[in-house]
Enzyme design. Structure first.
Site, PDB file in Angstrom:
ATOM      1  N   ASP A 124       0.911  -1.151   0.022  1.00 15.69           N
ATOM      2  CA  ASP A 124      -0.060   0.001  -0.091  1.00 15.69           C
ATOM      3  C   ASP A 124       0.921   1.172  -0.016  1.00 15.69           C
ATOM      4  O   ASP A 124       2.001   1.189   0.235  1.00 15.69           O
ATOM      5  CB  ASP A 124      -1.034   0.013   1.393  1.00 15.69           C
ATOM      6  CG  ASP A 124      -1.611   1.170   1.432  1.00 15.69           C
ATOM      7  OD1 ASP A 124      -2.347   1.502   0.406  1.00 15.69           O
ATOM      8  OD2 ASP A 124      -1.668   1.777   2.312  1.00 15.69           O
ATOM      9  N   ASP A 150      -0.171   5.193   0.797  1.00 10.02           N
ATOM     10  CA  ASP A 150      -0.497   6.035   1.910  1.00 10.02           C
ATOM     11  C   ASP A 150      -0.479   5.718   3.240  1.00 10.02           C
ATOM     12  O   ASP A 150      -0.899   4.733   3.664  1.00 10.02           O
ATOM     13  CB  ASP A 150      -1.710   6.671   1.241  1.00 10.02           C
ATOM     14  CG  ASP A 150      -1.940   7.338  -0.052  1.00 10.02           C
ATOM     15  OD1 ASP A 150      -0.805   8.008  -0.461  1.00 10.02           O
ATOM     16  OD2 ASP A 150      -2.974   7.210  -0.573  1.00 10.02           O
TER      17      ASP A 150
END
Length: 221
Positions: free
Chosen positions: A7, A9
């Site tokens: 991922d 953010d």
């Protein structure tokens, strides 16, 4: 060789690139303050797990359809310098390098749209990006999303489509994420890892015995 999925953010970077882009547009006079206020409200829904992704994307991508690709790319260069560079984390780069040394294939997989995230993945020297896709016609953005949003179960769908197009599979796969929104993909890989996780994911990771790590330095939030 295994897949190492990340991922973006609040995982590889210490912040939210989508929200930061909204802040940048307001600071540059590209959007008004009401845009940022609405963006922050959507972000709160994301945190709570109540976000309507289709509604959000129609909102967030609309500004892309109002400006030329040339102008947008110019603004993105400034955005990288002003907003994204301070979010990079040395420990994240070390983790990426570790998987490179293992011969793994690195993939950033993110709900944030590809306009915002492609240069960030490039800056991290990650060759593969699976992200929400903004619609383009004649190399200009329309302001609308295209295809399946790379969000929640959509991340699994988008990953499976990518796997079908490549020679990769999920044997020995890793996925690193901070968010409970990524639970569908965390449950899909062989090695789920919670990274500076939100409270919901912290509880789930503890219950299931998943590793919990931090990529933040002591001076970072």
């Amino acid at each position: 060789m295994a897949l190492a999925l990340f991922d973006l953010d609040h995982t590889l970077i210490n912040g939210d690139s989508d929200l930061a882009w909204g802040e940048f547009m307001v600071e540059q006079g590209i959007a008004d303050a009401s845009f940022l206020a609405a963006h922050e409200a959507y972000f709160d829904q994301y945190v709570q797990g109540t976000l309507n992704i289709d509604e959000f994307l129609n909102f967030a991508l609309e500004p892309l359809g109002k400006h030329s690709r040339q102008a947008l790319d110019h603004w993105h260069q400034l955005f990288m310098q002003q907003k994204i560079e301070p979010m990079f984390q040395a420990k994240a780069q070390e983790l990426l390098n570790y998987h490179r040394q293992q011969g793994d294939t690195l993939v950033v997989i993110t709900a944030t749209n590809a306009f915002v995230t492609t240069p960030i993945a490039q800056r991290l020297s990650v060759d593969h990006l699976i992200a929400t896709t903004p619609e383009e016609i004649d190399n200009e953005y329309t302001g609308k999303p295209f295809g399946t949003p790379c969000f929640q179960a959509g991340k699994v769908k988008r990953l499976n489509a990518w796997l079908e197009q490549t020679s990769h599979n999920l044997a020995g796969s890793f996925f690193y994420s901070d968010s409970h929104n990524d639970l569908p993909l965390l449950e899909t890989v062989e090695h789920p890892v919670a990274v500076d996780p939100d409270p919901q994911l912290t509880q789930i990771a503890e219950q299931r015995g998943w590793p919990i790590i931090s990529l933040r330095s002591q001076h970072e939030d």
